[in-house]
Scaffold this motif. Structure first.
Motif, PDB file in Angstrom:
ATOM      1  N   GLY A  46       0.783  -1.226   0.000  1.00  0.00           N
ATOM      2  CA  GLY A  46       0.000   0.000   0.000  1.00  0.00           C
ATOM      3  C   GLY A  46       0.816   1.277   0.000  1.00  0.00           C
ATOM      4  N   ASP A  47       2.143   1.160   0.037  1.00  0.00           N
ATOM      5  CA  ASP A  47       2.994   2.352   0.034  1.00  0.00           C
ATOM      6  C   ASP A  47       3.315   2.762  -1.404  1.00  0.00           C
ATOM      7  N   LEU A  48       3.567   4.046  -1.616  1.00  0.00           N
ATOM      8  CA  LEU A  48       3.927   4.546  -2.937  1.00  0.00           C
ATOM      9  C   LEU A  48       5.389   4.217  -3.233  1.00  0.00           C
ATOM     10  N   VAL A  49       5.639   3.675  -4.433  1.00  0.00           N
ATOM     11  CA  VAL A  49       6.996   3.361  -4.876  1.00  0.00           C
ATOM     12  C   VAL A  49       7.276   4.165  -6.140  1.00  0.00           C
ATOM     13  N   VAL A  50       8.368   4.933  -6.129  1.00  0.00           N
ATOM     14  CA  VAL A  50       8.816   5.672  -7.307  1.00  0.00           C
ATOM     15  C   VAL A  50      10.234   5.213  -7.609  1.00  0.00           C
ATOM     16  N   GLN A  51      10.486   4.791  -8.856  1.00  0.00           N
ATOM     17  CA  GLN A  51      11.799   4.272  -9.221  1.00  0.00           C
ATOM     18  C   GLN A  51      12.233   4.870 -10.562  1.00  0.00           C
ATOM     19  N   ARG A  52      13.480   5.324 -10.598  1.00  0.00           N
ATOM     20  CA  ARG A  52      14.026   5.926 -11.813  1.00  0.00           C
ATOM     21  C   ARG A  52      15.231   5.121 -12.281  1.00  0.00           C
ATOM     22  N   TYR A  53      15.206   4.698 -13.554  1.00  0.00           N
ATOM     23  CA  TYR A  53      16.295   3.935 -14.162  1.00  0.00           C
ATOM     24  C   TYR A  53      17.053   4.845 -15.109  1.00  0.00           C
ATOM     25  N   PHE A  54      18.379   4.911 -14.964  1.00  0.00           N
ATOM     26  CA  PHE A  54      19.165   5.868 -15.741  1.00  0.00           C
ATOM     27  C   PHE A  54      20.624   5.422 -15.800  1.00  0.00           C
ATOM     28  N   MET A  55      21.394   6.068 -16.678  1.00  0.00           N
ATOM     29  CA  MET A  55      22.825   5.798 -16.805  1.00  0.00           C
ATOM     30  C   MET A  55      23.609   6.811 -15.974  1.00  0.00           C
ATOM     31  N   ARG A  56      24.677   6.318 -15.341  1.00  0.00           N
ATOM     32  CA  ARG A  56      25.589   7.220 -14.619  1.00  0.00           C
ATOM     33  C   ARG A  56      26.969   6.594 -14.579  1.00  0.00           C
ATOM     34  N   PRO A  57      28.004   7.381 -14.227  1.00  0.00           N
ATOM     35  CA  PRO A  57      29.341   6.806 -14.105  1.00  0.00           C
ATOM     36  C   PRO A  57      29.392   5.795 -12.957  1.00  0.00           C
ATOM     37  N   ASP A  58      30.235   4.801 -13.119  1.00  0.00           N
ATOM     38  CA  ASP A  58      30.474   3.828 -12.056  1.00  0.00           C
ATOM     39  C   ASP A  58      31.400   4.478 -11.025  1.00  0.00           C
ATOM     40  N   THR A  59      30.949   4.561  -9.786  1.00  0.00           N
ATOM     41  CA  THR A  59      31.754   5.246  -8.756  1.00  0.00           C
ATOM     42  C   THR A  59      33.056   4.521  -8.459  1.00  0.00           C
ATOM     43  N   SER A  60      33.122   3.223  -8.787  1.00  0.00           N
ATOM     44  CA  SER A  60      34.355   2.471  -8.530  1.00  0.00           C
ATOM     45  C   SER A  60      35.297   2.504  -9.728  1.00  0.00           C
ATOM     46  N   SER A  61      34.810   2.981 -10.880  1.00  0.00           N
ATOM     47  CA  SER A  61      35.644   3.080 -12.078  1.00  0.00           C
ATOM     48  C   SER A  61      35.027   4.145 -12.978  1.00  0.00           C
ATOM     49  N   THR A  62      35.525   5.359 -12.904  1.00  0.00           N
ATOM     50  CA  THR A  62      34.889   6.474 -13.593  1.00  0.00           C
ATOM     51  C   THR A  62      34.939   6.327 -15.109  1.00  0.00           C
ATOM     52  N   ALA A  63      35.741   5.380 -15.624  1.00  0.00           N
ATOM     53  CA  ALA A  63      35.786   5.159 -17.068  1.00  0.00           C
ATOM     54  C   ALA A  63      34.587   4.344 -17.543  1.00  0.00           C
ATOM     55  N   ASP A  64      33.870   3.723 -16.609  1.00  0.00           N
ATOM     56  CA  ASP A  64      32.739   2.868 -16.955  1.00  0.00           C
ATOM     57  C   ASP A  64      31.423   3.545 -16.605  1.00  0.00           C
ATOM     58  N   TYR A  65      30.365   3.154 -17.318  1.00  0.00           N
ATOM     59  CA  TYR A  65      29.014   3.582 -17.003  1.00  0.00           C
ATOM     60  C   TYR A  65      28.213   2.380 -16.509  1.00  0.00           C
TER      61      TYR A  65
END
Length: 215
Positions: A46-65
């Motif tokens: 019964g709770d509201l769920v909001v989810q966003r799917y998107f691309m971002r840099p990998d924090t453990s390897s900034t060369a990867d997304y």
């Protein structure tokens, strides 16, 4: 946006020689049962769920997304219509590592019951035009040349993602000019120096809601 963790349309592929732009998709629904959201947090029925799917840099390897998913913080007591949405807008949780491109298609039915596929921008344009025509009628009985319409009802979502291998194969037989088809787009890797193996994965999700649609 250039704000941290906001959508940048990051992509590591090209379309027709130009830099491609990845999609994002935000969905919301009422939890049908006790469940776990995309960040691994328990949500009450019964709770509201909001989810966003998107691309971002990998924090453990900034060369990867990566493909990440950001969800709102669940309420201590299930609330279908909260006044404020907490915890939404951060970097989210990685759901697909080493992603090069992300695309969505929206499947919608027209009033005649025919199924059409829209890109995100195509659907936004169709919905905006439908609302403009509906508003132009002013709620009165529409004239034949000005029929009020509603935005096409979305009944399914197609998702496509280009992913690559963990390591550079350094295999000289790997064709760096190889193209990949992803939901109607022909893309090529922007990186033409390292020889990663790549693959396209697609899936279709039907939206089985309470509006009486039959797929």
């Amino acid at each position: 946006s250039t704000t941290a963790n906001e959508w940048l349309g990051l992509s590591k592929v090209k379309i027709g020689g130009a830099d491609a732009v990845s999609d994002q998709l935000t969905i919301q629904f009422i939890a049908p049962t006790n469940m776990v959201n995309c960040e691994g947090v328990n949500v009450l029925e019964g709770d509201l769920v909001v989810q966003r799917y998107f691309m971002r840099p990998d924090t453990s390897s900034t060369a990867d997304y990566v493909v990440a998913c950001d969800a709102n913080t669940p309420n201590a007591t299930a609330t279908a219509q909260p006044t404020n949405l907490a915890g939404f807008g951060d970097a989210g949780q990685v759901v697909i590592p080493r992603a090069d491109h992300l695309k969505f298609l929206l499947g919608a039915k027209d009033p005649a019951g025919n199924l059409s596929y829209y890109t995100v921008n195509q659907y936004r344009a169709a919905a905006t035009e439908a609302r403009r025509v509906a508003a132009a009628t002013g709620g009165a009985t529409p004239q034949p040349a000005k029929v009020a319409t509603i935005p096409p009802r979305i009944v399914l979502v197609k998702m496509g993602v280009v992913v690559r291998s963990l390591d550079n194969t350094q295999n000289p037989s790997l064709d760096l000019t190889k193209t990949f088809d992803i939901l109607g787009d022909t893309v090529t890797p922007a990186d033409t120096t390292t020889r990663y193996a790549r693959h396209v994965y697609t899936t279709t999700v039907a939206l089985r809601n309470g509006l009486g649609e039959v797929l």
